[in-house]
Design a protein around this motif. Structure first.
Motif, PDB file in Angstrom:
ATOM      1  N   ASP A 179       0.827  -1.198   0.000  1.00 42.75           N
ATOM      2  CA  ASP A 179       0.000   0.000   0.000  1.00 42.75           C
ATOM      3  C   ASP A 179       0.865   1.253   0.000  1.00 42.75           C
ATOM      4  OD1 ASP A 179      -2.542  -1.347   0.204  1.00 42.75           O
ATOM      5  OD2 ASP A 179      -1.982  -1.817   2.278  1.00 42.75           O
ATOM      6  N   VAL A 180       0.632   2.132  -0.975  1.00 38.91           N
ATOM      7  CA  VAL A 180       1.327   3.417  -1.006  1.00 38.91           C
ATOM      8  C   VAL A 180       0.674   4.318   0.037  1.00 38.91           C
ATOM      9  CG1 VAL A 180       1.908   5.435  -2.401  1.00 38.91           C
ATOM     10  CG2 VAL A 180       1.940   3.146  -3.443  1.00 38.91           C
ATOM     11  N   LEU A 181       1.460   4.756   1.013  1.00 44.36           N
ATOM     12  CA  LEU A 181       0.954   5.622   2.083  1.00 44.36           C
ATOM     13  C   LEU A 181       1.022   7.091   1.701  1.00 44.36           C
ATOM     14  CD1 LEU A 181       2.602   3.859   5.149  1.00 44.36           C
ATOM     15  CD2 LEU A 181       0.302   3.522   4.208  1.00 44.36           C
ATOM     16  N   ALA A 182       2.077   7.471   0.989  1.00 47.37           N
ATOM     17  CA  ALA A 182       2.255   8.870   0.585  1.00 47.37           C
ATOM     18  C   ALA A 182       3.336   8.940  -0.487  1.00 47.37           C
ATOM     19  CB  ALA A 182       2.662   9.724   1.789  1.00 47.37           C
ATOM     20  N   SER A 183       3.290  10.006  -1.276  1.00 48.34           N
ATOM     21  CA  SER A 183       4.353  10.240  -2.255  1.00 48.34           C
ATOM     22  C   SER A 183       4.484  11.733  -2.512  1.00 48.34           C
ATOM     23  CB  SER A 183       4.084   9.485  -3.559  1.00 48.34           C
ATOM     24  OG  SER A 183       2.911   9.974  -4.173  1.00 48.34           O
ATOM     25  N   VAL A 184       5.660  12.120  -2.951  1.00 49.47           N
ATOM     26  CA  VAL A 184       5.959  13.507  -3.282  1.00 49.47           C
ATOM     27  C   VAL A 184       6.500  13.529  -4.697  1.00 49.47           C
ATOM     28  CG1 VAL A 184       7.412  15.499  -2.735  1.00 49.47           C
ATOM     29  CG2 VAL A 184       6.540  14.062  -0.882  1.00 49.47           C
ATOM     30  N   ASP A 185       5.890  14.343  -5.581  1.00 50.31           N
ATOM     31  CA  ASP A 185       6.402  14.518  -6.928  1.00 50.31           C
ATOM     32  C   ASP A 185       7.608  15.444  -6.830  1.00 50.31           C
ATOM     33  OD1 ASP A 185       7.000  15.133  -9.558  1.00 50.31           O
ATOM     34  OD2 ASP A 185       4.907  15.479 -10.123  1.00 50.31           O
ATOM     35  N   LEU A 186       8.808  14.889  -6.991  1.00 50.59           N
ATOM     36  CA  LEU A 186      10.029  15.659  -6.781  1.00 50.59           C
ATOM     37  C   LEU A 186      10.260  16.732  -7.849  1.00 50.59           C
ATOM     38  CD1 LEU A 186      12.301  12.804  -5.469  1.00 50.59           C
ATOM     39  CD2 LEU A 186      11.213  14.632  -4.159  1.00 50.59           C
ATOM     40  N   ALA A 187       9.568  16.644  -8.988  1.00 48.42           N
ATOM     41  CA  ALA A 187       9.681  17.689 -10.013  1.00 48.42           C
ATOM     42  C   ALA A 187       9.081  18.998  -9.515  1.00 48.42           C
ATOM     43  CB  ALA A 187       8.992  17.249 -11.300  1.00 48.42           C
ATOM     44  N   LYS A 188       8.137  18.906  -8.563  1.00 48.72           N
ATOM     45  CA  LYS A 188       7.461  20.092  -8.043  1.00 48.72           C
ATOM     46  C   LYS A 188       8.131  20.652  -6.787  1.00 48.72           C
ATOM     47  CE  LYS A 188       3.137  18.428  -9.948  1.00 48.72           C
ATOM     48  NZ  LYS A 188       1.827  17.871  -9.638  1.00 48.72           N
ATOM     49  N   GLU A 189       9.230  20.042  -6.372  1.00 49.17           N
ATOM     50  CA  GLU A 189       9.971  20.484  -5.188  1.00 49.17           C
ATOM     51  C   GLU A 189      11.193  21.286  -5.616  1.00 49.17           C
ATOM     52  OE1 GLU A 189       8.900  20.076  -2.011  1.00 49.17           O
ATOM     53  OE2 GLU A 189       7.104  19.304  -2.995  1.00 49.17           O
ATOM     54  N   PRO A 190      11.824  22.022  -4.688  1.00 49.09           N
ATOM     55  CA  PRO A 190      13.003  22.824  -5.047  1.00 49.09           C
ATOM     56  C   PRO A 190      14.119  22.038  -5.733  1.00 49.09           C
ATOM     57  CG  PRO A 190      12.224  23.483  -2.894  1.00 49.09           C
ATOM     58  CD  PRO A 190      11.423  22.260  -3.298  1.00 49.09           C
ATOM     59  N   ALA A 191      14.264  20.773  -5.415  1.00 52.47           N
ATOM     60  CA  ALA A 191      15.311  19.968  -6.060  1.00 52.47           C
ATOM     61  C   ALA A 191      15.025  19.763  -7.547  1.00 52.47           C
ATOM     62  CB  ALA A 191      15.441  18.617  -5.370  1.00 52.47           C
ATOM     63  N   ALA A 192      13.755  19.835  -7.938  1.00 53.63           N
ATOM     64  CA  ALA A 192      13.307  19.712  -9.329  1.00 53.63           C
ATOM     65  C   ALA A 192      13.832  18.447 -10.009  1.00 53.63           C
ATOM     66  CB  ALA A 192      13.685  20.956 -10.128  1.00 53.63           C
ATOM     67  N   VAL A 193      13.728  17.321  -9.336  1.00 56.04           N
ATOM     68  CA  VAL A 193      14.135  16.048  -9.920  1.00 56.04           C
ATOM     69  C   VAL A 193      12.975  15.544 -10.770  1.00 56.04           C
ATOM     70  CG1 VAL A 193      14.884  13.685  -9.459  1.00 56.04           C
ATOM     71  CG2 VAL A 193      15.613  15.546  -7.942  1.00 56.04           C
ATOM     72  N   GLN A 194      13.194  15.494 -12.067  1.00 55.00           N
ATOM     73  CA  GLN A 194      12.137  15.134 -13.000  1.00 55.00           C
ATOM     74  C   GLN A 194      11.857  13.639 -12.982  1.00 55.00           C
ATOM     75  OE1 GLN A 194      10.399  17.573 -14.704  1.00 55.00           O
ATOM     76  NE2 GLN A 194      11.654  18.861 -13.368  1.00 55.00           N
ATOM     77  N   ASN A 195      10.574  13.298 -13.143  1.00 59.88           N
ATOM     78  CA  ASN A 195      10.117  11.921 -13.312  1.00 59.88           C
ATOM     79  C   ASN A 195      10.457  10.999 -12.142  1.00 59.88           C
ATOM     80  OD1 ASN A 195       9.079  12.497 -15.940  1.00 59.88           O
ATOM     81  ND2 ASN A 195      11.192  12.501 -16.660  1.00 59.88           N
ATOM     82  N   ARG A 196      10.501  11.561 -10.936  1.00 61.83           N
ATOM     83  CA  ARG A 196      10.773  10.755  -9.738  1.00 61.83           C
ATOM     84  C   ARG A 196       9.817  11.131  -8.614  1.00 61.83           C
ATOM     85  NH1 ARG A 196      14.666   6.529  -9.503  1.00 61.83           N
ATOM     86  NH2 ARG A 196      15.849   6.765 -11.402  1.00 61.83           N
ATOM     87  N   LEU A 197       9.410  10.123  -7.876  1.00 58.91           N
ATOM     88  CA  LEU A 197       8.625  10.322  -6.663  1.00 58.91           C
ATOM     89  C   LEU A 197       9.458   9.889  -5.467  1.00 58.91           C
ATOM     90  CD1 LEU A 197       5.203   8.641  -7.613  1.00 58.91           C
ATOM     91  CD2 LEU A 197       5.768  11.079  -7.693  1.00 58.91           C
ATOM     92  N   LEU A 198       9.283  10.574  -4.365  1.00 61.80           N
ATOM     93  CA  LEU A 198       9.730  10.066  -3.085  1.00 61.80           C
ATOM     94  C   LEU A 198       8.488   9.397  -2.532  1.00 61.80           C
ATOM     95  CD1 LEU A 198      11.706   9.749  -0.779  1.00 61.80           C
ATOM     96  CD2 LEU A 198      11.041  12.020   0.017  1.00 61.80           C
TER      97      LEU A 198
END
Length: 161
Positions: free
Chosen positions: A56-75
């Motif tokens: 079960d996925v509890l939570a995720s962060v779209d890293l492209a929308k964060e200051p690090a701007a890592v494209q195509n990756r979720l935490l």
């Protein structure tokens, strides 16, 4: 009559750091492959299908929308429950580093980088990174509950083990 020497904690730590630690044999930490058993390509894809496991996925962060701007990756944070006899199938961490925390129970890892199975117990954490490929099985008699935090490629299947 022998005299008892009292040593303060800081003094004991300093003494061990300068003399005692060097004499201690190197040992593997709990939940890690023993140093003398680390070998490439030691285990193969034995279990390739999930069995007795929920993911079960509890939570995720779209890293492209964060200051690090890592494209195509979720935490991503997931909760896996592996029933007795259950299997997390063979998978790779070549492009998906992760940290696993064992919340409850015990589980055994069969890694491509270790010649022996690795037992993980509640309260332990383990790092999964390149070139690790592995599968896990609950050889115990009660469910194993794991938290998995990974750096997930968005293009992949969202429930890839």
């Amino acid at each position: 009559m022998a005299r008892l020497l009292q040593v303060t904690r800081p003094a004991a730590i300093a003494l061990l750091a300068t003399t005692g630690f060097a004499a201690l044999p190197a040992t593997a930490r709990a939940g890690e492959c023993p140093a003398d058993r680390v070998v490439a390509d030691s285990n193969r894809a034995v279990e390739t299908q999930p069995r007795g496991v929920t993911d079960d996925v509890l939570a995720s962060v779209d890293l492209a929308k964060e200051p690090a701007a890592v494209q195509n990756r979720l935490l991503r944070l997931r909760r896996l429950v592996v029933q007795p006899g259950g299997v997390v199938p063979w998978h790779s961490h070549g492009m998906r580093p992760a940290i696993i925390y064992i919340v409850e129970g015990e589980i055994t890892e069969y890694a491509s980088t270790c010649a022996v199975p690795i037992d993980h117990r509640a309260g332990e954490a383990t790092v999964e990174r390149n070139p690790t490929q592995h599968w896990w099985r609950n050889n115990g008699s009660r469910p194993a509950v794991l938290l998995s935090a990974d750096f997930f490629p968005v293009a992949d299947d969202p429930h890839m083990m």
